[in-house]
Write a protein that holds these residues in place. Structure first.
Motif, PDB file in Angstrom:
ATOM      1  N   TRP A 179      25.572  42.861  32.399  1.00 52.77           N
ATOM      2  CA  TRP A 179      26.781  42.754  33.223  1.00 52.77           C
ATOM      3  C   TRP A 179      27.781  43.855  32.891  1.00 52.77           C
ATOM      4  O   TRP A 179      28.620  44.204  33.705  1.00 52.77           O
ATOM      5  N   THR A 185      26.882  53.856  31.600  1.00 54.78           N
ATOM      6  CA  THR A 185      28.264  53.484  31.887  1.00 54.78           C
ATOM      7  C   THR A 185      28.553  52.114  31.281  1.00 54.78           C
ATOM      8  O   THR A 185      27.773  51.188  31.477  1.00 54.78           O
ATOM      9  N   ARG A 189      31.267  49.203  31.392  1.00 50.84           N
ATOM     10  CA  ARG A 189      32.402  48.775  32.199  1.00 50.84           C
ATOM     11  C   ARG A 189      32.494  47.250  32.176  1.00 50.84           C
ATOM     12  O   ARG A 189      32.054  46.572  33.100  1.00 50.84           O
ATOM     13  N   PRO A 190      33.032  46.696  31.098  1.00 45.35           N
ATOM     14  CA  PRO A 190      33.148  45.238  31.040  1.00 45.35           C
ATOM     15  C   PRO A 190      34.212  44.742  32.013  1.00 45.35           C
ATOM     16  O   PRO A 190      35.189  45.442  32.277  1.00 45.35           O
ATOM     17  N   VAL A 191      33.989  43.546  32.545  1.00 39.65           N
ATOM     18  CA  VAL A 191      34.973  42.987  33.475  1.00 39.65           C
ATOM     19  C   VAL A 191      36.218  42.600  32.687  1.00 39.65           C
ATOM     20  O   VAL A 191      36.149  42.355  31.478  1.00 39.65           O
ATOM     21  N   THR A 219      39.946  40.253  32.963  1.00 39.43           N
ATOM     22  CA  THR A 219      40.833  39.372  33.725  1.00 39.43           C
ATOM     23  C   THR A 219      42.294  39.614  33.331  1.00 39.43           C
ATOM     24  O   THR A 219      43.155  38.791  33.572  1.00 39.43           O
ATOM     25  N   SER A 220      42.526  40.763  32.678  1.00 37.53           N
ATOM     26  CA  SER A 220      43.907  41.174  32.449  1.00 37.53           C
ATOM     27  C   SER A 220      44.125  42.486  33.189  1.00 37.53           C
ATOM     28  O   SER A 220      43.194  43.025  33.785  1.00 37.53           O
ATOM     29  N   ALA A 221      45.342  42.993  33.132  1.00 36.86           N
ATOM     30  CA  ALA A 221      45.632  44.243  33.840  1.00 36.86           C
ATOM     31  C   ALA A 221      45.019  45.446  33.136  1.00 36.86           C
ATOM     32  O   ALA A 221      44.925  46.523  33.703  1.00 36.86           O
ATOM     33  N   HIS A 263      41.955  47.542  31.493  1.00 35.60           N
ATOM     34  CA  HIS A 263      40.506  47.685  31.610  1.00 35.60           C
ATOM     35  C   HIS A 263      40.050  48.816  30.694  1.00 35.60           C
ATOM     36  O   HIS A 263      40.702  49.853  30.622  1.00 35.60           O
ATOM     37  N   GLN A 265      37.616  55.464  28.347  1.00 29.48           N
ATOM     38  CA  GLN A 265      38.621  55.309  29.407  1.00 29.48           C
ATOM     39  C   GLN A 265      39.430  54.031  29.161  1.00 29.48           C
ATOM     40  O   GLN A 265      38.865  53.002  28.820  1.00 29.48           O
ATOM     41  N   HIS A 319      45.806  48.342  35.644  1.00 31.19           N
ATOM     42  CA  HIS A 319      45.821  48.078  37.083  1.00 31.19           C
ATOM     43  C   HIS A 319      47.069  47.268  37.426  1.00 31.19           C
ATOM     44  O   HIS A 319      47.325  46.237  36.811  1.00 31.19           O
TER      45      HIS A 319
END
Lengths: 223, 429
Positions: free
Chosen positions: B96, B122, B124-126, B128-130, B132, B180, B184
């Protein structure tokens, strides 16, 4: 099959709702730059003095938010607070739905064909949903405390069945240019006058749809 | 100190081997996850690609393919028909949070007929905060171009890349890791800071100094070799320099870095700024390849405007130097800059694009007989039609006006007007 069942279930719920509380129908249309505007959420909130209004006996309605062809359907989903929303996955691939909106923070891993537990939206506000795998995917769950709400169809038309009384009618659209100055007015029910509103949109083309060509859809540089 | 240097060098060379191992790694990861795959359907694979057939009519001086100083990849008068490029991109979700991307391509007169142009993981963990986080690891393009957003780094706007992006495709590739961190906002704006350490990009600047800016759509591959201009004094002044420049080798054992900021709102605007420094040691030489110390600033801006108009502008300014230092001067010391403005209008399945490029280099070194200064501009106009999302017809013309005194050594006028007309059918799948 599951989709068909949920549609029937939804229709039954809507029918029950109509039988229980219908007194008069408030309707209207919304446009932007002369064109019908879909996906506008209209809410009617009973005014405080509206004491003769019977308390709404609504069960929380289970709706579904579907993924088809790497797109959330619907793009805008209005629900009452406390509503459980199911996320079936109709695509052949995985999706990773998430929201970091204060109204509801969650993430849900969607495997192909595997049912998942619903997400309960129990706080009023707007939850912006994205997919961690497909960056363009976008959906808005509009969570409201009032049981009286509707969404404009592709003709820009909406209607809400309301008991007699005074209401504050408010509009919301995800792409509104001035979110703080959206139409908001007091209406007395019954009224014979359909409402008409104009909403100015932002320039941003945030449709939530996949890119128009395979050249753009099939590539990600990982940045 | 010398031992440390050798060790570092050894590690960097191993890193290059590692890049070649990424395909094997992807396969390994997928096979180890097979047991879980029955339950989760991960990893999954998607295959995309393109086939690009061209008709070209050129009125141009010999280019890189003919060891010349022309502004296109290939010169001469007359027409050519053939396969310009074919590329396959394999993307795999390894979990994931992780995915892998491999692009292998064939291009007309590519030195290694089938070779990798990118191979990276790549992360890119999901969130749920602003906030990333994300990362890339492997061989990938530094985030400079705002135009090359399509399959295998193709552009939806033009066939010919801008002067800046043609150079990025030709001489720049990151072999390393990029971290990175982005924030958001509720309104959809994303502010991203990124920092990267890399190796195997020590010869970046060789073609830019010796051949100058160029306008084409060729992206170099892992084992690529690029042709240097003949008869302009390079071989005389630098007899140890090989006749072909290898864009992706480690020469001095010193890793480079770039870092920058990106501010964007998808489908509205994007702004990117980065500073790149490959920290090349100008006196280092290995296997006929010099290390070029190249550093630059890159700025890019993209705006989606009313009426389906898109505006993209990029600018770059930097310096590259190579060779021994004498009295504070290098054997080659070239300052370079370029800028472009592209305006594109989409209309249903049609797209019209026009781009203006300006570019130049100046030199200040102790070998003035190796003339590397130039200046010029180019105009590109493209119309394309995309049918059924995947069949694309392109009509394009590029005209370049440039002045490069080194052409006098070839018996040419210093100033040249060059034009290439192209008709392309590109299939995306």
């Amino acid at each position: 099959m599951a989709n068909r069942l949920s549609t029937i279930f939804l229709s039954l719920c809507s029918l029950t709702l109509a039988v229980q509380v219908a007194a008069a129908t408030l309707s209207g249309t919304v446009e932007s730059e002369g064109k019908a505007l879909a996906d506008v959420v209209v809410t009617a909130t009973a005014a405080a003095k509206n004491l003769k209004l019977p308390p709404a006996k609504l069960k929380s309605v289970t709706l579904s938010l579907d993924q088809k062809s790497k797109e959330f359907i619907p793009h805008v989903l209005p629900v009452k607070t406390g509503t459980a929303v199911f996320f079936p996955n109709s695509d052949e691939i995985q999706h990773h739905v998430y929201s970091f909106s204060p109204a509801k923070r969650f993430e849900i891993k969607l495997y192909k064909g595997t049912p998942t537990k619903p997400i309960v939206f129990n706080q009023a506000g707007v939850a912006v949903l994205g997919c961690n795998i497909h960056d363009w995917m976008l959906s808005f769950v509009f969570v409201t405390d009032t049981p009286y709400f509707a969404k404009t169809d592709s003709a820009g038309h909406w209607s809400i069945d309301l008991p007699e009384g005074d209401y504050q009618v408010a509009l919301w659209h995800p792409n509104a240019a001035n979110p703080d100055q959206l139409p908001n007015e007091n209406v007395h029910i019954p009224t014979q006058q359909p409402l008409h509103h104009v909403i100015e949109l932002k320039l941003a083309r945030q449709s939530g749809k996949p890119p128009a060509t395979l050249q753009l859809e099939g590539y990600s540089d990982g940045f | 100190m010398q031992e440390l240097h050798t060790l570092e060098m050894d590690m960097l060379n191993r890193f290059r081997d590692l890049t070649q191992l990424i395909p094997a790694l992807l396969c390994l990861l997928s096979s180890t996850s097979n047991a879980e795959a029955t339950k989760t359907a991960l990893p999954d694979f998607t295959l995309h690609g393109l086939a690009d057939f061209r008709f070209q009519y050129r009125d141009a001086q010999p280019g890189e393919l003919e060891n010349g100083l022309g502004k296109f990849r290939s010169g001469g008068d007359g027409s050519r028909v053939g396969v310009n490029e074919a590329a396959l991109t394999l993307q795999s979700r390894l979990g994931w949070d992780w995915s892998g991307t491999l692009t292998a391509k064939y291009a007309n007169r590519q030195v290694t007929p089938l070779d990798l142009s990118e191979a990276f993981l790549t992360y890119r963990p999901v969130s749920t905060s602003a906030w990333h986080v994300g990362a890339r690891l492997g061989m990938f393009f530094p985030p400079i171009s705002l135009e090359n957003t399509g399959t295998a780094w193709s552009s939806p706007y033009t066939l010919t890349s801008s002067a800046i992006n043609a150079w990025v495709g030709e001489e720049l590739r990151t072999f390393g890791g990029e971290a990175q961190l982005s924030y958001h906002t509720a309104t959809g704006d994303r502010v991203k800071l990124f920092a990267t350490g890399f190796a195997n990009n020590d010869t970046a600047g060789a073609l830019l100094a010796w051949r100058g800016w160029s306008l084409h759509d060729y992206e170099s591959t892992l084992n690529d070799k690029l042709r240097l201009p003949n008869n302009v004094g390079i071989q005389t002044a630098f007899p140890q320099q090989a006749s072909l420049s290898q864009p992706f080798v480690e020469v001095d054992g010193r890793p480079g870095y770039y870092a920058g900021i990106s501010v964007e709102r998808p489908k509205a605007y994007a702004f990117r700024a980065l500073y790149y420094d490959n920290r090349g040691k100008p006196s280092a030489l290995q296997n006929g390849q010099y290390a070029w110390h190249t550093d630059f600033w890159s700025l890019g801006f993209k705006a989606d405007l009313p009426w389906d108009l898109t505006l993209i502008s990029q600018g770059i300014s930097g310096r590259t130097r190579m060779g021994d230092e004498m009295h504070g001067q290098f054997a080659v010391d070239t300052r370079f800059w370029a800028a472009s403005v592209l305006l594109s209008k989409a209309w249903d399945t049609h797209r019209f694009s026009i781009r203006y490029d300006r570019f130049g280099t100046t030199e200040n070194d102790f070998l003035p007989q190796d003339r590397n200064q130039e200046h010029g501009y180019a105009l590109t106009a493209n119309y394309n039609l995309t049918l059924a999302k995947q069949h694309q017809i392109n009509l394009e013309v590029t005209h370049s006006h440039s002045d490069r005194p080194a052409r006098l050594s070839l018996g040419q006028h210093s100033t040249q007007e060059e034009t290439v007309w192209q008709i392309a059918y590109r299939l995306f799948f």
